[in-house]
Motif scaffolding. Structure first.
Motif, PDB file in Angstrom:
ATOM      1  N   SER A 110     104.641  39.832  27.450  1.00 41.04           N
ATOM      2  CA  SER A 110     103.723  40.925  27.081  1.00 41.04           C
ATOM      3  C   SER A 110     103.861  41.304  25.612  1.00 41.04           C
ATOM      4  CB  SER A 110     104.022  42.186  27.908  1.00 41.04           C
ATOM      5  OG  SER A 110     104.344  41.861  29.222  1.00 41.04           O
ATOM      6  N   ILE A 142      99.931  34.025  29.297  1.00 41.68           N
ATOM      7  CA  ILE A 142     100.948  33.590  28.337  1.00 41.68           C
ATOM      8  C   ILE A 142     102.157  33.115  29.141  1.00 41.68           C
ATOM      9  CG2 ILE A 142     102.536  34.391  26.531  1.00 41.68           C
ATOM     10  CD1 ILE A 142     100.268  36.483  25.819  1.00 41.68           C
ATOM     11  N   GLN A 156     100.226  43.429  22.757  1.00 36.82           N
ATOM     12  CA  GLN A 156      99.885  44.568  21.890  1.00 36.82           C
ATOM     13  C   GLN A 156     100.723  44.539  20.604  1.00 36.82           C
ATOM     14  OE1 GLN A 156     100.546  48.584  22.686  1.00 36.82           O
ATOM     15  NE2 GLN A 156     102.709  48.377  23.112  1.00 36.82           N
ATOM     16  N   GLY A 196     105.846  47.154  18.421  1.00 36.97           N
ATOM     17  CA  GLY A 196     106.420  47.525  17.140  1.00 36.97           C
ATOM     18  C   GLY A 196     107.248  48.789  17.257  1.00 36.97           C
ATOM     19  N   PRO A 247     110.815  48.696  26.773  1.00 39.97           N
ATOM     20  CA  PRO A 247     110.788  48.101  28.106  1.00 39.97           C
ATOM     21  C   PRO A 247     109.784  46.955  28.187  1.00 39.97           C
ATOM     22  CG  PRO A 247     110.356  50.485  28.188  1.00 39.97           C
ATOM     23  CD  PRO A 247     110.277  50.061  26.749  1.00 39.97           C
ATOM     24  N   SER A 267     104.987  48.455  31.928  1.00 38.15           N
ATOM     25  CA  SER A 267     105.372  49.616  31.111  1.00 38.15           C
ATOM     26  C   SER A 267     104.301  49.996  30.091  1.00 38.15           C
ATOM     27  CB  SER A 267     106.703  49.328  30.390  1.00 38.15           C
ATOM     28  OG  SER A 267     106.552  48.272  29.478  1.00 38.15           O
ATOM     29  N   ASN A 268     103.154  49.338  30.190  1.00 35.68           N
ATOM     30  CA  ASN A 268     102.059  49.696  29.286  1.00 35.68           C
ATOM     31  C   ASN A 268     100.765  49.797  30.070  1.00 35.68           C
ATOM     32  OD1 ASN A 268     101.053  50.356  26.774  1.00 35.68           O
ATOM     33  ND2 ASN A 268     100.526  48.259  26.261  1.00 35.68           N
ATOM     34  N   ILE A 278      97.257  40.408  35.243  1.00 37.79           N
ATOM     35  CA  ILE A 278      98.607  39.884  34.994  1.00 37.79           C
ATOM     36  C   ILE A 278      99.501  41.066  34.642  1.00 37.79           C
ATOM     37  CG2 ILE A 278      99.977  38.305  33.582  1.00 37.79           C
ATOM     38  CD1 ILE A 278      97.281  36.758  33.132  1.00 37.79           C
ATOM     39  N   ARG A 297     115.911  56.565  20.114  1.00 35.65           N
ATOM     40  CA  ARG A 297     114.928  56.414  21.202  1.00 35.65           C
ATOM     41  C   ARG A 297     115.273  57.344  22.373  1.00 35.65           C
ATOM     42  NH1 ARG A 297     111.555  51.824  20.796  1.00 35.65           N
ATOM     43  NH2 ARG A 297     110.974  52.225  22.941  1.00 35.65           N
ATOM     44  N   GLY A 313     103.382  42.311  33.698  1.00 36.94           N
ATOM     45  CA  GLY A 313     104.773  42.016  33.338  1.00 36.94           C
ATOM     46  C   GLY A 313     105.641  43.100  33.958  1.00 36.94           C
ATOM     47  N   GLY A 314     106.243  43.929  33.110  1.00 30.57           N
ATOM     48  CA  GLY A 314     107.081  45.021  33.607  1.00 30.57           C
ATOM     49  C   GLY A 314     106.291  46.279  33.937  1.00 30.57           C
TER      50      GLY A 314
HETATM   51  C1  LIG Z   1     109.683  54.485  27.471  1.00 31.40           C
HETATM   52  C2  LIG Z   1     108.770  53.480  26.804  1.00 31.40           C
HETATM   53  C3  LIG Z   1     108.913  53.215  25.456  1.00 31.40           C
HETATM   54  C4  LIG Z   1     108.070  52.297  24.826  1.00 31.40           C
HETATM   55  N1  LIG Z   1     108.243  52.061  23.493  1.00 31.40           N
HETATM   56  C5  LIG Z   1     107.427  51.195  22.850  1.00 31.40           C
HETATM   57  C6  LIG Z   1     107.601  50.948  21.454  1.00 31.40           C
HETATM   58  O1  LIG Z   1     108.499  51.482  20.815  1.00 31.40           O
HETATM   59  N2  LIG Z   1     106.747  50.072  20.861  1.00 31.40           N
HETATM   60  C7  LIG Z   1     105.753  49.425  21.555  1.00 31.40           C
HETATM   61  O2  LIG Z   1     105.003  48.637  20.948  1.00 31.40           O
HETATM   62  N3  LIG Z   1     105.578  49.642  22.887  1.00 31.40           N
HETATM   63  C8  LIG Z   1     106.378  50.507  23.541  1.00 31.40           C
HETATM   64  N4  LIG Z   1     106.209  50.733  24.881  1.00 31.40           N
HETATM   65  C9  LIG Z   1     105.120  50.048  25.607  1.00 31.40           C
HETATM   66  C10 LIG Z   1     105.564  48.779  26.391  1.00 31.40           C
HETATM   67  O3  LIG Z   1     106.926  48.792  26.643  1.00 31.40           O
HETATM   68  C11 LIG Z   1     105.189  47.494  25.638  1.00 31.40           C
HETATM   69  O4  LIG Z   1     103.809  47.433  25.442  1.00 31.40           O
HETATM   70  C12 LIG Z   1     105.646  46.228  26.429  1.00 31.40           C
HETATM   71  O5  LIG Z   1     105.443  45.065  25.661  1.00 31.40           O
HETATM   72  C13 LIG Z   1     104.906  46.078  27.735  1.00 31.40           C
HETATM   73  O6  LIG Z   1     105.543  45.070  28.458  1.00 31.40           O
HETATM   74  P1  LIG Z   1     105.314  44.921  30.022  1.00 31.40           P
HETATM   75  O7  LIG Z   1     105.898  43.613  30.437  1.00 31.40           O
HETATM   76  O8  LIG Z   1     105.794  46.111  30.734  1.00 31.40           O
HETATM   77  O9  LIG Z   1     103.713  44.828  30.023  1.00 31.40           O
HETATM   78  P2  LIG Z   1     102.655  45.252  31.129  1.00 31.40           P
HETATM   79  O10 LIG Z   1     102.463  46.738  31.099  1.00 31.40           O
HETATM   80  O11 LIG Z   1     102.975  44.646  32.427  1.00 31.40           O
HETATM   81  O12 LIG Z   1     101.357  44.548  30.523  1.00 31.40           O
HETATM   82  C14 LIG Z   1     100.838  44.948  29.288  1.00 31.40           C
HETATM   83  C15 LIG Z   1      99.592  44.103  28.972  1.00 31.40           C
HETATM   84  O13 LIG Z   1      99.965  42.750  28.759  1.00 31.40           O
HETATM   85  C16 LIG Z   1      99.278  41.885  29.650  1.00 31.40           C
HETATM   86  N5  LIG Z   1     100.227  40.825  30.014  1.00 31.40           N
HETATM   87  C17 LIG Z   1     101.502  41.007  30.470  1.00 31.40           C
HETATM   88  N6  LIG Z   1     102.093  39.809  30.652  1.00 31.40           N
HETATM   89  C18 LIG Z   1     101.180  38.874  30.296  1.00 31.40           C
HETATM   90  C19 LIG Z   1     101.189  37.440  30.290  1.00 31.40           C
HETATM   91  N7  LIG Z   1     102.263  36.730  30.656  1.00 31.40           N
HETATM   92  N8  LIG Z   1     100.066  36.780  29.897  1.00 31.40           N
HETATM   93  C20 LIG Z   1      98.962  37.494  29.512  1.00 31.40           C
HETATM   94  N9  LIG Z   1      98.893  38.828  29.515  1.00 31.40           N
HETATM   95  C21 LIG Z   1      99.991  39.514  29.905  1.00 31.40           C
HETATM   96  C22 LIG Z   1      98.897  42.758  30.823  1.00 31.40           C
HETATM   97  O14 LIG Z   1      97.798  42.203  31.539  1.00 31.40           O
HETATM   98  C23 LIG Z   1      98.563  44.052  30.111  1.00 31.40           C
HETATM   99  O15 LIG Z   1      97.270  43.969  29.545  1.00 31.40           O
HETATM  100  C24 LIG Z   1     107.057  51.637  25.551  1.00 31.40           C
HETATM  101  C25 LIG Z   1     106.908  51.902  26.929  1.00 31.40           C
HETATM  102  C26 LIG Z   1     107.779  52.816  27.556  1.00 31.40           C
HETATM  103  C27 LIG Z   1     107.617  53.076  29.021  1.00 31.40           C
END
Ligand SMILES: Cc1cc2nc3c(=O)[nH]c(=O)nc-3n(C[C@H](O)[C@H](O)[C@H](O)COP(=O)(O)OP(=O)(O)OC[C@H]3O[C@@H](n4cnc5c(N)ncnc54)[C@H](O)[C@@H]3O)c2cc1C
Length: 334
Positions: free
Chosen positions: A120, A177, A124, A127, A115, A53-54, A48, A219, A50-51
């Motif tokens: 998502s 989720i 994690q 925070g 992002p 970004s992790n 799965i 940031r 989302g964006g």
């Molecule tokens: C420049 C930058 C700055 C950042 N700063 C921070 C920060 O300050 N603090 C912080 O905590 N994080 C930070 N991050 C990390 C990231 O942005 C977060 O973890 C964010 O919540 C990830 O969202 P995403 O939709 O991109 O997740 P994804 O990378 O797409 O997914 C992350 C995880 O969640 C799971 N997932 C996603 N959607 C679902 C769903 N609907 N149901 C079940 N599982 C799902 C995925 O399978 C994967 O395991 C940063 C990242 C970047 C690139």
């Protein structure tokens, strides 16, 4: 839903890894889970996304990427003091923050600029600047991918910890989720415990706008612009060590930054360890450690997954050699 075969993931991961997946499914409604289940998609390899970004894709993904794209913010309860909202997984995180700003709702503002998508955020327990999303999560709603059973977990049942939750452990790869509920306060209050934030605000009048603008300025000064330089934010988690190990390290490195952690343990700053191991600002080919923030591994453009992997593994080895501490990635490595 929309289905794409042999789809490029380059625009679906902020690291900019140029990889492909066998199938890419865009979910436009949470009920589409039934069709995905009936098509046995949750039995074969799936992930799965989302964006993105992790996540670090280290190779093509031989399976289905499921991308929940459905949006919506519903008001479930509205009192004089609080508003309870139900946010669909596909909402952009910053759109949730913008909603809070428009409706004068307090609690999530320190998480501006992270992002990703709302679905998502609990995974994690995102925070930043002294706030974790768990502080405002009321419940998390979705369905199990192994039997399509719906679930609703209270914040307590989500077992939130530092960049951790049940979704990274017992329920990892077993649930989707669909919605996250947030309990937000209408009473004006701010969390300004983070020193850099308090300094940035200085003597400006406090408001949601001032706080979010100050955080975005901090940031932007520390993190790369992901439209230009690929990364996934903090690549490593801050390590947590026993007090005895911390004392030994402190004798050798008197300037070691530390924070109290649960159960008498001590949290160290991974960025400082990486810097002391000589990696801050170091670049190998198109991969590097960001000069302004040693926790961030970057793709300067066109880096291959192998280049990123080689670099982060070298960082882990060098930190381990110097401190006898093994850093763990915060990023999901696939
Ligand atoms: C420049 C930058 C700055 C950042 N700063 C921070 C920060 O300050 N603090 C912080 O905590 N994080 C930070 N991050 C990390 C990231 O942005 C977060 O973890 C964010 O919540 C990830 O969202 P995403 O939709 O991109 O997740 P994804 O990378 O797409 O997914 C992350 C995880 O969640 C799971 N997932 C996603 N959607 C679902 C769903 N609907 N149901 C079940 N599982 C799902 C995925 O399978 C994967 O395991 C940063 C990242 C970047 C690139």
């Amino acid at each position: 839903m929309k289905v794409y075969r042999n789809h490029s993931l380059k625009d679906h991961n902020t690291f900019g890894m140029d990889v492909r997946c066998t199938q890419f499914v865009v979910m436009e409604h949470p009920d589409e889970g039934e069709a995905l289940y009936a098509a046995h998609l949750f039995e074969a390899p799936f992930h799965i996304l989302g964006g993105g970004s992790n996540v670090l894709f280290t190779k093509d993904f031989a399976g289905t990427i499921i991308h929940p794209a459905f949006k919506g913010i519903e008001v479930m309860d509205d009192s004089n003091t609080n508003q309870l909202i139900r946010v669909a997984a596909g909402e952009e995180w910053d759109d949730v923050i913008n909603y809070c700003l428009r409706h004068r709702l307090y609690g999530l503002e320190n998480l501006v600029g992270i992002p990703g998508r709302a679905g998502s955020a609990p995974v994690q327990n995102i925070g930043a600047y002294g706030v974790e999303v768990k502080d405002c999560i009321d419940r998390v709603e979705g369905f199990r991918t192994d039997n399509l059973q719906p679930f609703v977990l209270s914040a307590e049942q989500c077992k939130f910890g530092y960049r951790d939750s049940i979704f990274k452990n017992e329920m990892r790869g077993k649930c989707l989720i669909t919605h996250v509920w947030f309990q937000l306060s209408k009473k004006e209050h701010y969390t300004l415990t983070y020193k850099a934030l308090a300094n940035e605000i200085n003597d400006q009048d406090l408001s949601l706008e001032t706080v979010t603008q100050c955080i975005l300025r901090i940031r932007n000064s520390k993190l790369p612009d992901i439209r230009k330089i690929g990364c996934a934010g903090s690549f490593f988690k801050n390590p947590v060590v026993p007090e005895s190990q911390y004392r030994m390290l402190l004798a050798q490195h008197p300037d070691l930054v530390s924070y109290p952690a649960a159960d008498g343990m001590v949290k160290l700053a991974a960025g400082q360890l990486i810097e002391k191991a000589g990696w801050k600002g170091k670049r190998i080919g198109n991969a590097g450690v960001y000069p302004q923030q040693a926790l961030v591994v970057v793709n300067y453009g066109g880096a291959s997954p192998e280049e990123i992997q080689h670099l982060y593994q070298q960082v882990i080895l060098d930190v381990e050699k110097l401190f006898n501490i093994r850093l763990n990635p915060e990023v999901n490595i696939l």
